[in-house]
Structures are given as structure tokens and as C-alpha cells.
Design an enzyme around this catalytic site. Structure first.
Site, PDB file in Angstrom:
ATOM      1  N   SER A 121       0.816  -1.214   0.000  1.00 36.40           N
ATOM      2  CA  SER A 121       0.000   0.000   0.000  1.00 36.40           C
ATOM      3  C   SER A 121       0.849   1.262   0.000  1.00 36.40           C
ATOM      4  O   SER A 121       0.335   2.337  -0.271  1.00 36.40           O
ATOM      5  CB  SER A 121      -0.974   0.018   1.178  1.00 36.40           C
ATOM      6  OG  SER A 121      -0.458  -0.618   2.288  1.00 36.40           O
ATOM      7  N   HIS A 142      -3.722  -3.877  -5.322  1.00 40.80           N
ATOM      8  CA  HIS A 142      -3.859  -3.387  -3.948  1.00 40.80           C
ATOM      9  C   HIS A 142      -5.286  -3.529  -3.438  1.00 40.80           C
ATOM     10  O   HIS A 142      -6.180  -2.789  -3.841  1.00 40.80           O
ATOM     11  CB  HIS A 142      -3.403  -1.913  -3.890  1.00 40.80           C
ATOM     12  CG  HIS A 142      -3.492  -1.310  -2.521  1.00 40.80           C
ATOM     13  ND1 HIS A 142      -3.945  -0.041  -2.273  1.00 40.80           N
ATOM     14  CD2 HIS A 142      -3.183  -1.837  -1.306  1.00 40.80           C
ATOM     15  CE1 HIS A 142      -3.913   0.190  -0.977  1.00 40.80           C
ATOM     16  NE2 HIS A 142      -3.458  -0.876  -0.378  1.00 40.80           N
ATOM     17  N   GLU A 154      -7.110  -1.727  -6.393  1.00 37.10           N
ATOM     18  CA  GLU A 154      -6.354  -0.836  -7.277  1.00 37.10           C
ATOM     19  C   GLU A 154      -5.397  -1.680  -8.111  1.00 37.10           C
ATOM     20  O   GLU A 154      -4.700  -2.554  -7.582  1.00 37.10           O
ATOM     21  CB  GLU A 154      -5.571   0.185  -6.448  1.00 37.10           C
ATOM     22  CG  GLU A 154      -6.478   1.152  -5.709  1.00 37.10           C
ATOM     23  CD  GLU A 154      -5.717   2.136  -4.835  1.00 37.10           C
ATOM     24  OE1 GLU A 154      -6.133   3.289  -4.767  1.00 37.10           O
ATOM     25  OE2 GLU A 154      -4.715   1.733  -4.212  1.00 37.10           O
ATOM     26  N   ASN A 192      -5.691   5.781  -0.932  1.00 36.21           N
ATOM     27  CA  ASN A 192      -5.000   6.312   0.243  1.00 36.21           C
ATOM     28  C   ASN A 192      -4.545   7.756   0.023  1.00 36.21           C
ATOM     29  O   ASN A 192      -4.407   8.532   0.970  1.00 36.21           O
ATOM     30  CB  ASN A 192      -3.810   5.430   0.625  1.00 36.21           C
ATOM     31  CG  ASN A 192      -4.280   4.144   1.295  1.00 36.21           C
ATOM     32  OD1 ASN A 192      -5.424   4.056   1.746  1.00 36.21           O
ATOM     33  ND2 ASN A 192      -3.419   3.149   1.335  1.00 36.21           N
TER      34      ASN A 192
END
Ligand SMILES: NC(=O)c1ccc[n+]([C@@H]2O[C@H](COP(=O)([O-])OP(=O)(O)OC[C@H]3O[C@@H](n4cnc5c(N)ncnc54)[C@H](O)[C@@H]3O)[C@@H](O)[C@H]2O)c1
Length: 505
Positions: A121, A142, A154, A192
């Protein structure tokens, strides 16, 4: 040449690996599991079996299906046993050296056309791939925790990843039943990265003494419609995780002011106030429940004449209705009388500047946040000069019909406006940097962060021009480049285009 994937390997069967294994088995794949720690595989299998047992108990599927799913798992005692996998996903410790070493070992074992996917991540996919002899077969995949419930993944190609590898990996994510969000290999990728504004701006408001964490949480939950307030979320994630993510993304973007973390979290981390997991964070937890102080009762006040600024006509009308419903005298002149309570409706400006700019007496001015209307919770804000009786009168008036009211100290953009404007701005800049397509940004954020709307749709909902002026006012008063509007937002607001719009040609 296309890749057919029927057998995958998963290395690391902790929180993430076991979730990926579960969805892979449910998607009909043969799944080979490897973990460096003895006993880890048994724990993972038992964990998944329990979930499937629950599915059987709730009659979501039959026992024979649960048995068939479990039979799709195979143990790989050594990496060599992953030789026949067409794709291997690693979900091991988040360390670049460990991931690079693992991929080098796997390259020596797997077939020529096999794909290596990383669930990292925070590390660069390109950098992990750079250690491989064939970086074109390496990609980021991800997932979010818990994998079966978080229906977004992702897909992050490194700079040298092959187009066919991207295609095959995306198809796999879709087979898992996940929305595949293709994003560039940039710090925080998409979700994120987009999630940076909520916590950091709320922490900034807390650090400025605008309101306490409970009030900030209430405002963002009720006014903003966020599933939980930022401090509840920080407590849930744990500061050991959140603080590290905030610092990592800030530094990876070379001290980008939009991501500047707060001095508050490092100190709280040092004190062991991690959140739910340590029994105390921003909240204290008793039997797993946060101790939340009761909402302060609204003060009593004798009705006084109320004058409302005409700067925002819709807001003026809504507040006038409220004054009339409460039965308080309403002044309708262009300027207030000597005795009136003056209600202001600023966007991005604080109560002090807003009162002075309009030539009003700050002692009699109270600002009301109208960004989200007056329905669920109302926020009033006072300048340092506002009289106590005036503040109490405004509070009593706004609470007269029983709607909760939060009173905060002076702040450009109240709480909701500044947090929403920062979320929209960060989302807009993700679009500007072409990290992902606008529609992908919004959908991935809805699924990954649980926001009712993604950042671009959120900006369009509140109005791109309004968000732009909130940011411009915040930047002008604070001088902080943190609030500088992204060109994506500024141009679309000025052109009257939706924030979800790509270039016309
Ligand atoms: N936890 C999350 O919310 C989350 C979300 C998205 C991505 N990630 C990423 O997923 C990865 C795994 O995270 P996690 O939370 O599942 O961690 P975890 O600690 O729960 O599990 C990691 C597992 O990998 C094993 N392991 C460690 N090094 C190994 C090696 N060299 N070879 C084989 N096995 C090894 C450990 O024994 C452990 O079982 C990390 O890269 C993390 O950044 C985590």
C-alpha cells in the site's frame, strides 16, 4: 498474447493474504498458499472456514459448496511449489527489501509468462519490479481490508509493466467481484492518496482550537454525511498505522503542504494512545464502546431581533424561515438595527473577517455554516469579540426546533467547509495528475473510503465555484499553500464545467 489464470499463489496469509485467498477460491480458482511462519496457513484456513461456516448457517450457500471451496486451497510448503501458478500475489511484510527478495526468488521458480503482483500500500511498484529480471511482469494489485467486503482493488502498473499483464490482472480483479481502479504508481496510489484530507484537516482544526474532537466528529458525521467522524476513524485504524501513513505520503510527495500531518498524532502515539486497540485514543473505550460525552444542552435565551446578511440569498431565505418559525422578530432592512443579532453566512471566511468586511459590529455577529443546509445539524461560529449573550441567543434560536447545534470558535470555513474543500481539492489534484480517470476516482473512493460521494462528485454536489471560493478565502487568510486550489478545480469552476469532466477533445 493473453494470460489465462486458473491457479494463483498467495505468499503471506495474514490479514490481507487470507482475504485474497477467500475471494480467489470463491471466484473458482485453485489457490496455493505459502507463509514463512509455521502455523500461519492453518490459522488462515481456519479463519476462512469459519466465515464459510457462517455462510452455511445463514443458508447463503450449501455445506457441499463450502467443502468444495475449501478444497481449492493447497499448501505450498516451499516457494518451489508455486511453480505452476500463473499469478502470484504477495501480501508479506511491508518492506521493500523483503518484497524484492521474494520476487527474485519467485522469478527463479515460476513460468516464463507468470505474473507477480504485490499488495503493497505504500511502496513503489516500479521499485519492487526494478529488482526483477523481468519487471514487465510485475504489477500492483492493492486490496483493502477486509478483502471480501471491500469491493475495490487498485491495479497499479509499474513504469515497465506489460499491457497484457495489466489486462490479465484487471480481468482477475473483476472475476473476484471487485471494482478495478487503474491508477498510476504514485505515493498512496488513488484511495490512500484521496483519503489524506479528511483526517489531516480535521486534526488541523483540532490543533487550532476550533472545537474538540467530539464536536468535529459530530459535525462531519451529521452535516457532511460521513459514515464516521475523523477521530472515530483514527481510533479505529489505530495511530500506529495512521500516523505512519500520514508521514509517509507527506514525505513521498516532498513535503506537499496539502498532506502536512499534525504534530498532535506523533505525541499521542508516543503516549500509547493508539485508539480502540489500546483502550484509549481520542476517545476512551469501556467494554469496546467509546465513551462519548453528552451533547451540551442548548442555552435559554429571550428572543431578540435578528438580521441576516443578504450575501447568500438562499441561505438568507432559509434562515429567515427558521427565525419566523421560532417566532423571533426578523429585521429585513439593508443594515441591522443597534440591537439586532446579526447572522452571517460565510464560505471559507472566518466570522471576524466576514463581520468587518461587511462593516458590522463583530460583538453582535454570529456565523452559520450553510454549506450543507440546516437539516441535520447546525454549526454556529463566533469571533473573539462576539458577546456571550449574543452567542447564546443564536444557539437558542438555531436549536428552537430541536435540531442539534454545535458552537465552535472562529475558523475560516467552519469545520465542514474546510474539510470538504480539502477532500475535493485533493481529489481534483489526483485527476490533474492523471493518477486515474475521474469516474474511477469517485467510484474507488466511494468503495474504498465509504464516502457517500467521491471527491469530484462531492465538489459538484456542493458547487465547484463555492469550493473554489472556500479554498481561496482559506489561503488568503492563512497564507498556507495547503489550501491552494488545484488547477483541475480552478479551471473547471471558472469554466462552469463539472469536476468529473475530462478535456472536451
Ligand atoms: N492490513 C491492511 O489493512 C492492508 C491493506 C492493504 C494492503 N496491505 C499490505 O498487505 C501486506 C500484508 O499486510 P497484512 O496486514 O496482511 O500483514 P500481516 O502481518 O497480517 O500478514 C503478513 C503475513 O506475511 C507473512 N510473511 C512475512 N514475511 C514473509 C516472507 N518473507 N515470506 C513469506 N511470508 C511472510 C507473515 O508470517 C504473515 O503471516 C503488506 O504489504 C501491507 O502493507 C495491508
Amino acid at each position: 498474447m493473453s494470460h489465462t489464470i486458473t491457479t494463483i499463489g498467495i505468499v503471506g496469509t495474514g490479514a490481507m493474504g487470507r482475504g485474497i485467498a477467500q475471494v480467489a477460491a470463491e471466484a473458482g480458482l485453485r489457490v496455493k498458499l505459502h507463509d514463512a511462519r509455521e502455523g500461519a496457513l492453518d490459522e488462515a484456513r481456519a479463519f476462512i472456514a469459519k466465515l464459510w461456516d457462517r455462510g452455511v448457517a445463514k443458508q447463503r450457500f450449501s455445506q457441499s459448496r463450502a467443502d468444495a471451496l475449501a478444497a481449492r486451497f493447497e499448501e505450498a510448503a516451499t516457494l518451489n511449489e508455486l511453480a505452476d501458478c500463473e499469478l502470484v500475489i504477495e501480501a508479506i511484510v511491508e518492506r521493500i527489501d523483503a518484497k524484492q527478495k521474494l520476487f527474485q526468488q519467485l522469478e527463479a521458480v515460476i513460468g516464463e509468462r507468470a505474473i507477480l503482483a504485490t499488495n503493497t500500500s505504500s511502496l513503489s511498484v516500479t521499485e519492487i519490479a526494478a529488482a526483477c529480471s523481468r519487471p514487465e511482469r510485475v504489477i500492483g494489485l492493492h486490496f483493502f481490508n477486509p478483502v471480501p467486503l471491500m469491493k475495490v482493488v487498485e491495479v497499479i502498473p509499474g513504469l515497465r509493466t506489460d499491457a497484457a499483464v495489466i489486462e490479465a490482472t484487471e480481468a482477475l480483479g473483476q472475476r473476484f467481484g471487485h471494482f478495478t481502479a487503474r491508477a498510476t504508481d504514485t505515493p498512496g496510489f488513488l484511495v490512500n492518496h484521496a483519503g489524506r484530507a479528511f483526517g489531516t484537516e480535521a486534526l488541523r482544526a483540532l490543533a487550532e482550537g476550533v472545537a474538540d474532537h467530539v464536536t468535529i466528529d459530530r459535525l462531519l458525521k451529521d452535516q457532511g454525511g460521513f459514515r464516521m467522524g475523523p477521530f472515530t476513524l483514527l481510533d479505529l485504524t489505530g495511530l500506529d498505522v495512521s500516523h505512519a501513513v500520514m508521514e509517509s505520503i507527506y514525505h513521498q510527495y516532498y513535503q506537499e503542504p496539502r498532506f502536512r500531518p499534525s504534530a498532535l498524532t506523533g505525541q499521542r502515539l508516543a503516549a500509547g494512545l493508539l485508539g480502540r486497540k489500546s483502550g484509549e485514543g481520542f476517545y476512551r473505550y469501556v467494554d469496546g464502546q467509546a465513551v462519548v460525552p453528552d451533547e451540551p444542552a442548548a442555552p435559554r435565551a429571550t428572543p431578540m431581533p435578528v438580521w441576516i446578511s443578504a450575501e447568500d440569498a438562499d441561505a438568507q431565505r432559509a434562515l429567515a424561515d427558521l427565525v419566523e418559525t421560532a417566532g423571533w422578530p426578523l429585521e429585513t432592512g439593508a443594515t441591522p438595527s443597534e440591537t439586532a443579532l446579526c447572522l452571517l453566512t460565510p464560505y471559507g471566511e472566518d466570522a471576524t473577517d466576514c463581520a468587518l468586511r461587511q462593516g458590522l459590529d463583530p460583538a453582535r455577529c454570529v456565523a452559520v455554516d450553510m454549506l450543507a443546509g440546516l437539516d441535520r445539524r447546525r454549526c454556529l461560529m463566533t469571533s473573539p469579540a462576539t458577546r456571550g449573550d449574543v452567542r447564546d441567543a443564536a444557539h437558542a434560536l438555531l436549536a428552537a426546533d430541536g435540531t442539534p447545534v454545535s458552537a465552535i470558535h472562529d475558523s475560516g470555513g467552519f469545520v465542514l467547509q474546510r474539510v470538504v474543500a480539502c477532500i475535493v481539492n485533493v481529489g481534483a489534484d489526483i485527476a490533474q495528475q492523471r493518477v486515474a480517470e475521474p469516474a474511477t476516482i469517485d467510484r474507488a473512493v466511494e468503495l474504498g473510503l465509504g464516502y457517500a460521494r467521491g471527491p469530484l462528485a462531492m465538489g459538484d454536489h456542493y458547487g465547484a465555484k463555492r469550493i473554489l471560493s472556500i479554498l481561496e478565502n482559506l489561503q488568503a487568510a492563512s497564507g498556507d499553500p495547503r489550501y491552494r486550489p488545484s488547477p483541475w478545480l480552478r479551471r473547471r469552476a471558472r469554466l462552469g464545467l463539472p469536476l468529473t469532466a475530462t478535456d472536451a477533445q
